[in-house]
Enzyme design. Sequence first.
Site, PDB file in Angstrom:
ATOM      1  N   GLU A 150     -56.598  33.642 -15.137  1.00  0.00           N
ATOM      2  CA  GLU A 150     -56.588  34.027 -13.709  1.00  0.00           C
ATOM      3  C   GLU A 150     -55.560  35.118 -13.528  1.00  0.00           C
ATOM      4  O   GLU A 150     -54.405  34.988 -13.959  1.00  0.00           O
ATOM      5  CB  GLU A 150     -56.248  32.838 -12.803  1.00  0.00           C
ATOM      6  CG  GLU A 150     -56.215  33.250 -11.340  1.00  0.00           C
ATOM      7  CD  GLU A 150     -55.936  32.104 -10.378  1.00  0.00           C
ATOM      8  OE1 GLU A 150     -55.702  30.966 -10.830  1.00  0.00           O
ATOM      9  OE2 GLU A 150     -55.953  32.367  -9.159  1.00  0.00           O
ATOM     10  N   ASN A 189     -58.397  36.829  -7.725  1.00  0.00           N
ATOM     11  CA  ASN A 189     -58.295  36.318  -6.348  1.00  0.00           C
ATOM     12  C   ASN A 189     -58.666  37.424  -5.359  1.00  0.00           C
ATOM     13  O   ASN A 189     -58.233  38.561  -5.482  1.00  0.00           O
ATOM     14  CB  ASN A 189     -56.880  35.848  -6.053  1.00  0.00           C
ATOM     15  CG  ASN A 189     -56.532  34.621  -6.856  1.00  0.00           C
ATOM     16  OD1 ASN A 189     -56.993  33.526  -6.548  1.00  0.00           O
ATOM     17  ND2 ASN A 189     -55.743  34.804  -7.921  1.00  0.00           N
ATOM     18  N   GLU A 201     -62.294  34.513  -6.994  1.00  0.00           N
ATOM     19  CA  GLU A 201     -61.761  33.306  -6.323  1.00  0.00           C
ATOM     20  C   GLU A 201     -61.580  33.589  -4.838  1.00  0.00           C
ATOM     21  O   GLU A 201     -60.941  34.565  -4.447  1.00  0.00           O
ATOM     22  CB  GLU A 201     -60.448  32.885  -6.966  1.00  0.00           C
ATOM     23  CG  GLU A 201     -60.630  32.416  -8.396  1.00  0.00           C
ATOM     24  CD  GLU A 201     -59.406  31.670  -8.922  1.00  0.00           C
ATOM     25  OE1 GLU A 201     -58.461  31.437  -8.132  1.00  0.00           O
ATOM     26  OE2 GLU A 201     -59.407  31.328 -10.111  1.00  0.00           O
ATOM     27  N   ASP A 244     -61.432  28.501  -4.212  1.00  0.00           N
ATOM     28  CA  ASP A 244     -60.042  28.253  -4.597  1.00  0.00           C
ATOM     29  C   ASP A 244     -59.365  27.301  -3.601  1.00  0.00           C
ATOM     30  O   ASP A 244     -59.802  27.181  -2.460  1.00  0.00           O
ATOM     31  CB  ASP A 244     -59.304  29.604  -4.608  1.00  0.00           C
ATOM     32  CG  ASP A 244     -58.084  29.585  -5.504  1.00  0.00           C
ATOM     33  OD1 ASP A 244     -57.738  28.503  -6.005  1.00  0.00           O
ATOM     34  OD2 ASP A 244     -57.473  30.662  -5.690  1.00  0.00           O
ATOM     35  N   GLU A 285     -56.046  22.456 -10.670  1.00  0.00           N
ATOM     36  CA  GLU A 285     -54.937  23.425 -10.701  1.00  0.00           C
ATOM     37  C   GLU A 285     -53.618  22.674 -10.768  1.00  0.00           C
ATOM     38  O   GLU A 285     -53.555  21.503 -10.392  1.00  0.00           O
ATOM     39  CB  GLU A 285     -54.896  24.233  -9.398  1.00  0.00           C
ATOM     40  CG  GLU A 285     -55.963  25.286  -9.219  1.00  0.00           C
ATOM     41  CD  GLU A 285     -55.714  26.079  -7.942  1.00  0.00           C
ATOM     42  OE1 GLU A 285     -55.883  27.296  -7.998  1.00  0.00           O
ATOM     43  OE2 GLU A 285     -55.356  25.495  -6.897  1.00  0.00           O
TER      44      GLU A 285
END
Length: 754
Positions: free
Chosen positions: A527, A581, A613, A643, A699
Amino acid sequence: MPLSRPVDSEAKLRATSFRVTLMLAATGLALLIVIIYAGLSMNRSAWQYEHARVDAELTEIVNQTLMEQKPWAFWDEAALFAHHGRIPRKWFEEQVAASLVEGYRHEQIYLLDPKDRVIHGYGRGRRLTDQQLKALWPSIRPMLHEIRTGIRRPYIRRDAAFGSAQKRYEKLSSARSGRWAANILKDGGRPVIVSIMTITPTTEARLASDRPHLLLSVVPLDQQIFDAIGRHLDLEGLKLTPTRRSNPGAIPFVTDDGRTAGMLAWTAATPGEPMFTRILPLFAILLAVALFYARLVLRRLRDTHSLLYEQEAHSRFLALHDGLSQLPNRRHFMTELRRKLERLAESESPHRLCVAYVDVDRFKDVNDVIGHGAGDALVTQIGPRLKTLLGPDDLLARLGGDEFAILKIVADGDGQRLLGEAIISAFTHPFLIEGHCIEVTASVGIAVAHPGDAEPEGVLRDADISLYKAKEEGRNRYVLFKRGMADEIHARRRTEGDLRTAIGTEQICIEYQPLISTRTGRVSAFEALARWQHPSRGMIPPLEFIPIAEQGGLMLPLGDHILEKVFREAAAFDGVELAINLSPIQLRQRRLPDRLDQLARRFSVDPGKVILEITESMLLQADEVTSEIFDRLRRSGFRLALDDFGTGYSSLGYLGRFAFDKIKIDRSFISSSSMETLRPILEGIVHIGRGLRVDVVAEGIESAEELAMVQALGCNEAQGYYISRPMPITSVPAFLASERTPIERPKPPRLARG
Ligand code: C2E
Ligand code: MG
Ligand code: MG
């Protein structure tokens, strides 16, 4: 709020216009009077002249009477008879009286002795006595007195011309001068000429007497005489009428002893007549035309003035108002605020002057998504809504863009709070714009002016600071200003400024955190997480600067900078997925799919390996535009992850509506201490994920227990410090080479950063 036309300016112009008209009319009237007066004066002068000429003619006739009498009075023969004291009647009647009566129309002839007694009288064939003179006698007496004594009679002198003529004769002859008197007198009701002359020798001086006999004639002033005068003087209709008869044009005929003896009239000349018949009408027409034109010019002047005034008022309006919303502009607002602050300083009122700074949330999105026309329409619709909150003394202004300000007098205490609530609720109903039903909210900062506040800028700044705070706290709310807020906001503003300059530079860099498959223990993805290496403040975490970028309108350039950077470095992630993201702001950008396609092509990245995300809160605002963007992204092959699942207002409906490839359970659910209580929820999420054929990622795995637990729960992937902290790109290849190990024996975490 158009400016009202000041009444006094209009009234002044009206008054001036009225005055000018009045002056013109007055001047015209004065000229009219002058013309009439001139005409009348001319007539009067002509009449006076004619009157004087008639009078002069009468004097002439009186003198003529004396001239006629003279040959019989200034005569040696007559003087001789008188000298002897006996004048024969026959001689008198035949030689004297008859000649005068028949030759000259004398009516009565008398001979008077030295004692003024009538000796003989004769008239038109008959003898007369002193009885006939009875009526005249009182008037005759002063004439006789003058003749006898030389003391002047009180009558006007009609015989002057005769007198001066006689003076010339006296020089030629040796005769002793005679004496005479002739006047117009009143005999009963009629005017007559009475002429008296001494009987005087012309050659025989010895016949002269100190008290001579007198010859007296009475000549009637009858119509015949007036006809003759009229003919001579060219006067039409000259006539003498009795006093009784009223005759409008007539004047009293006054005898020499001051008695009225009838009325004298004639058709007087009227030289002033053309003044009335020609000049006056002409002038009246000219005056009317002048007045008409003056009125016309004045009206034009007034119209021009009105037009100029309107233009000026319009310019003034434009200078103080915003063209789009027609609301007062910032300048107007500041002037009004200053004025009210000054008034507040003077008053003891318990009321407070309060400024509400209103900013439409995500206004830019309206512009970007529906177009600028819609943004303008929204601005024009907001004005009337906010106006309903105003009192008569309050002011609403548009400070620019989507910013409005309200200046309101509120009661101390709850006043500000009520205003804030009212403004927020003014936005609860959607706006109908170009067929779209648009729901917008607003953030409001409210500051109150205290009696000591003199500067309007200070009050507005306080309101602006609290507005900033309202935005920061999540928008769609109002915040009342508190001391200390300013410092905080200033720091934030500084950060915002720094961030602006940092975008596009190496200050913004990316770290990558791996995700591993719970089944194989191998790295399945990385990520990308943005970092800001501030030159003086050091590392600033994304949770701090991403919201600043979002609120400060910097998210799109920042997001694009990050995307480009990540795609540029994507080659390093050989075979594993790359998670990026996206901010909700980026996701409302229609050009996002094209931009991603372009980046993928440019850096030869397989979209199928890119996971975008999206935070859960984003879905709350999702509409057709977002759905369309999602579809386009999917069609391009990009994959989507939801997310921070569980932190927002999760609606499971979203999961069905937007086809995600992954759900990332927020790390707040993952902690060994709370895991037991949250277990049913986690199980549920995993279950749903399976049902939807969506991978579930856990996460924030910080320990081996947590990893074991999520593994046991059936999560597909795990991410967390326990596996690895985010690392710079340079560390990625080594990590990839060493970390592809099965999960059954996960190695202790390798910290990428200290
Ligand atoms: P996120 O997308 O949920 O990213 C995961 C965050 O959790 C990262 O924080 C990561 O460092 C942190 N994290 C991972 N494992 C653990 C752990 O075991 N314990 C704890 N306490 N934290 C862990 P980071 O890097 O500070 O990022 C915070 C958030 O900022 C991200 O949350 C993401 O929402 C946002 N963000 C980061 N980079 C970007 C970006 O490039 N674009 C956008 N739009 N948002 C970004
Ligand atoms: Mg993330
Ligand atoms: Mg997350």
